[in-house]
Design an enzyme around this catalytic site. Structure first.
Site, PDB file in Angstrom:
ATOM      1  N   THR A 113       9.680   1.183 -12.857  1.00  0.00           N
ATOM      2  CA  THR A 113       9.530   2.360 -11.951  1.00  0.00           C
ATOM      3  C   THR A 113      10.680   2.217 -10.699  1.00  0.00           C
ATOM      4  OG1 THR A 113       8.508   1.193 -10.265  1.00  0.00           O
ATOM      5  CG2 THR A 113       7.062   1.554 -12.180  1.00  0.00           C
ATOM      6  N   TYR A 158       5.986  -8.278   2.098  1.00  0.00           N
ATOM      7  CA  TYR A 158       5.217  -7.564   0.664  1.00  0.00           C
ATOM      8  C   TYR A 158       4.432  -8.490   0.219  1.00  0.00           C
ATOM      9  CZ  TYR A 158       5.221  -5.556  -3.792  1.00  0.00           C
ATOM     10  OH  TYR A 158       4.730  -4.985  -5.145  1.00  0.00           O
TER      11      TYR A 158
HETATM   12  N1  LIG Z   1       7.219  -1.813 -10.156  1.00  0.00           N
HETATM   13  C1  LIG Z   1       6.936  -2.964 -10.199  1.00  0.00           C
HETATM   14  O1  LIG Z   1       7.830  -3.867 -10.633  1.00  0.00           O
HETATM   15  C2  LIG Z   1       5.609  -3.497  -9.308  1.00  0.00           C
HETATM   16  C3  LIG Z   1       5.474  -4.997  -9.479  1.00  0.00           C
HETATM   17  C4  LIG Z   1       4.264  -5.168  -8.678  1.00  0.00           C
HETATM   18  C5  LIG Z   1       3.468  -4.483  -8.344  1.00  0.00           C
HETATM   19  N2  LIG Z   1       3.756  -3.110  -8.097  1.00  0.00           N
HETATM   20  C6  LIG Z   1       2.891  -2.108  -7.197  1.00  0.00           C
HETATM   21  O2  LIG Z   1       2.668  -1.179  -7.857  1.00  0.00           O
HETATM   22  C7  LIG Z   1       2.438  -0.104  -7.266  1.00  0.00           C
HETATM   23  C8  LIG Z   1       3.057   1.423  -7.550  1.00  0.00           C
HETATM   24  O3  LIG Z   1       4.505   0.889  -7.443  1.00  0.00           O
HETATM   25  P1  LIG Z   1       5.739   1.763  -8.375  1.00  0.00           P
HETATM   26  O4  LIG Z   1       6.213   0.482  -9.010  1.00  0.00           O
HETATM   27  O5  LIG Z   1       4.951   2.696  -9.113  1.00  0.00           O
HETATM   28  O6  LIG Z   1       6.585   2.104  -7.201  1.00  0.00           O
HETATM   29  P2  LIG Z   1       6.599   3.695  -6.591  1.00  0.00           P
HETATM   30  O7  LIG Z   1       7.718   3.365  -5.397  1.00  0.00           O
HETATM   31  O8  LIG Z   1       6.942   4.668  -7.619  1.00  0.00           O
HETATM   32  O9  LIG Z   1       5.394   3.954  -6.344  1.00  0.00           O
HETATM   33  C9  LIG Z   1       4.754   3.776  -4.609  1.00  0.00           C
HETATM   34  C10 LIG Z   1       4.213   4.843  -4.331  1.00  0.00           C
HETATM   35  O10 LIG Z   1       3.667   4.940  -3.135  1.00  0.00           O
HETATM   36  C11 LIG Z   1       3.978   5.782  -2.133  1.00  0.00           C
HETATM   37  N3  LIG Z   1       3.664   5.690  -0.741  1.00  0.00           N
HETATM   38  C12 LIG Z   1       4.611   4.669  -0.157  1.00  0.00           C
HETATM   39  N4  LIG Z   1       4.009   4.684   1.058  1.00  0.00           N
HETATM   40  C13 LIG Z   1       2.990   5.524   1.391  1.00  0.00           C
HETATM   41  C14 LIG Z   1       2.200   5.898   2.344  1.00  0.00           C
HETATM   42  N5  LIG Z   1       2.197   5.593   3.578  1.00  0.00           N
HETATM   43  N6  LIG Z   1       1.081   6.805   2.060  1.00  0.00           N
HETATM   44  C15 LIG Z   1       0.879   7.295   0.678  1.00  0.00           C
HETATM   45  N7  LIG Z   1       1.802   7.047  -0.259  1.00  0.00           N
HETATM   46  C16 LIG Z   1       2.651   6.081  -0.127  1.00  0.00           C
HETATM   47  C17 LIG Z   1       5.563   6.133  -2.475  1.00  0.00           C
HETATM   48  O11 LIG Z   1       5.835   7.635  -2.080  1.00  0.00           O
HETATM   49  C18 LIG Z   1       5.423   6.028  -4.087  1.00  0.00           C
HETATM   50  O12 LIG Z   1       4.928   7.319  -4.827  1.00  0.00           O
HETATM   51  C19 LIG Z   1       2.539  -0.498  -5.781  1.00  0.00           C
HETATM   52  O13 LIG Z   1       1.489  -0.853  -5.123  1.00  0.00           O
HETATM   53  C20 LIG Z   1       3.464  -1.712  -6.147  1.00  0.00           C
HETATM   54  O14 LIG Z   1       3.477  -2.511  -4.913  1.00  0.00           O
HETATM   55  C21 LIG Z   1       5.097  -2.579  -8.710  1.00  0.00           C
END
Ligand SMILES: NC(=O)c1ccc[n+]([C@@H]2O[C@H](COP(=O)([O-])OP(=O)(O)OC[C@H]3O[C@@H](n4cnc5c(N)ncnc54)[C@H](O)[C@@H]3O)[C@@H](O)[C@H]2O)c1
Length: 262
Positions: free
Chosen positions: A195, A160
């Site tokens: 999330t 990741y």
């Molecule tokens: N939550 C955190 O603490 C955090 C921290 C750093 C970065 N992020 C980043 O924030 C973004 C959103 O994550 P989140 O925390 O809302 O989690 P989340 O799991 O709710 O969101 C990720 C979304 O991407 C979708 N997804 C996964 N694979 C896919 C694919 N092949 N095609 C289309 N959609 C796909 C999932 O179904 C989900 O809806 C991500 O890029 C994540 O890496 C989150």
């Protein structure tokens, strides 16, 4: 949100992975500011629920099934946004996937899956969206959703973190190559946001003793709390708006100050 802002009136925004978490909060925020939003995602049930929730709030939204790791599905997603709403103005590359695992234990298919979604997904989406943005001769904005782990090491996250590091480089390189064609590319590096992704093996990492000890009590996060998806969405909306007109290739930390204490 700040009431009254309408920075995306008449604009169309595609948000990948926009049915949950940060993506959904972003879809809502952009739609509340006047955008017609297209949620691209793999899971039709969750996607249609998200579409319904936004429509029930009087917002313009559509779910289109698309796996960002599949070039053909991505092309259909972007084409459908333009067919439905007449233009494509904003792309938020938000989709990501992650299951923790040590470097030595992570098998090749899992390593590749993470890169396929995070890196190739952003590559396909940026290319297809930019093609349409350039063809319509209008301004385009792209925001890549990265992580503070893109520049830091953390146990059980080599796939990741390496993928997010590559995404940041894609942000900078596409920013350079696309700015002359009217498209601004920037990113956010998120810290701990509350999330579905923050649930690991059924446990919310923010509710564990180690999180409360290191990040809250010892102020590793100066703001001493996790972020809300809406707070991430606020920063993404800023980067996608004209308020960020002199930001190009920036990856802005949205982390309650976590990155300044490392
Ligand atoms: N939550 C955190 O603490 C955090 C921290 C750093 C970065 N992020 C980043 O924030 C973004 C959103 O994550 P989140 O925390 O809302 O989690 P989340 O799991 O709710 O969101 C990720 C979304 O991407 C979708 N997804 C996964 N694979 C896919 C694919 N092949 N095609 C289309 N959609 C796909 C999932 O179904 C989900 O809806 C991500 O890029 C994540 O890496 C989150």
């Amino acid at each position: 949100m700040e009431r009254g802002l309408r920075r995306f009136e008449g604009k169309t925004a595609v948000i990948t992975g926009g049915a949950t978490g940060v993506g959904f909060a972003t879809a809502r925020r952009l739609a509340e500011e006047g955008a017609r939003v297209v949620i691209g995602g793999r899971r039709a049930d969750v996607g249609l629920q998200a579409e319904e929730a936004l429509r029930a709030a009087g917002l313009e939204a559509a779910f289109v099934a698309a796996d960002v790791a599949d070039e053909v599905q991505v092309r259909l997603l972007m084409d459908e946004a333009v067919r439905r709403y007449g233009s494509l103005d904003v792309l938020v590359n938000n989709a990501a996937t992650f299951s923790p695992g040590g470097f030595m234990e992570t098998p090749w298919p899992e390593w590749r899956r993470v890169f396929d979604v995070i890196v190739s997904g952003a590559y396909f989406c940026t290319k297809e969206a930019a093609r349409l943005m350039i063809a319509q001769g209008a301004k385009g904005r792209i925001v890549n959703v990265s992580s503070i782990n893109s520049t830091r090491a953390l146990e059980e996250s080599s796939h990741y973190n390496a993928a997010k590091g590559a995404l940041d480089q894609l942000t900078r390189n596409t920013a350079l190559e696309l700015i002359g064609r009217g498209i601004r590319v920037n990113g956010v590096a998120l810290g701990f946001i509350d999330t579905p992704m923050s649930v690991v093996d059924g446990v919310k990492e923010h509710e564990t003793d180690w999180f409360r000890d290191i990040y809250v009590a010892r102020k590793k996060i100066p703001q001493q709390r996790t972020g809300k998806p809406e707070e991430a969405a606020g920063a993404i909306a800023f980067l996608a708006s004209d308020d960020a007109s002199y930001l190009c290739g920036a990856v802005v930390p949205v982390d309650g100050g976590l990155s300044i204490t490392f």
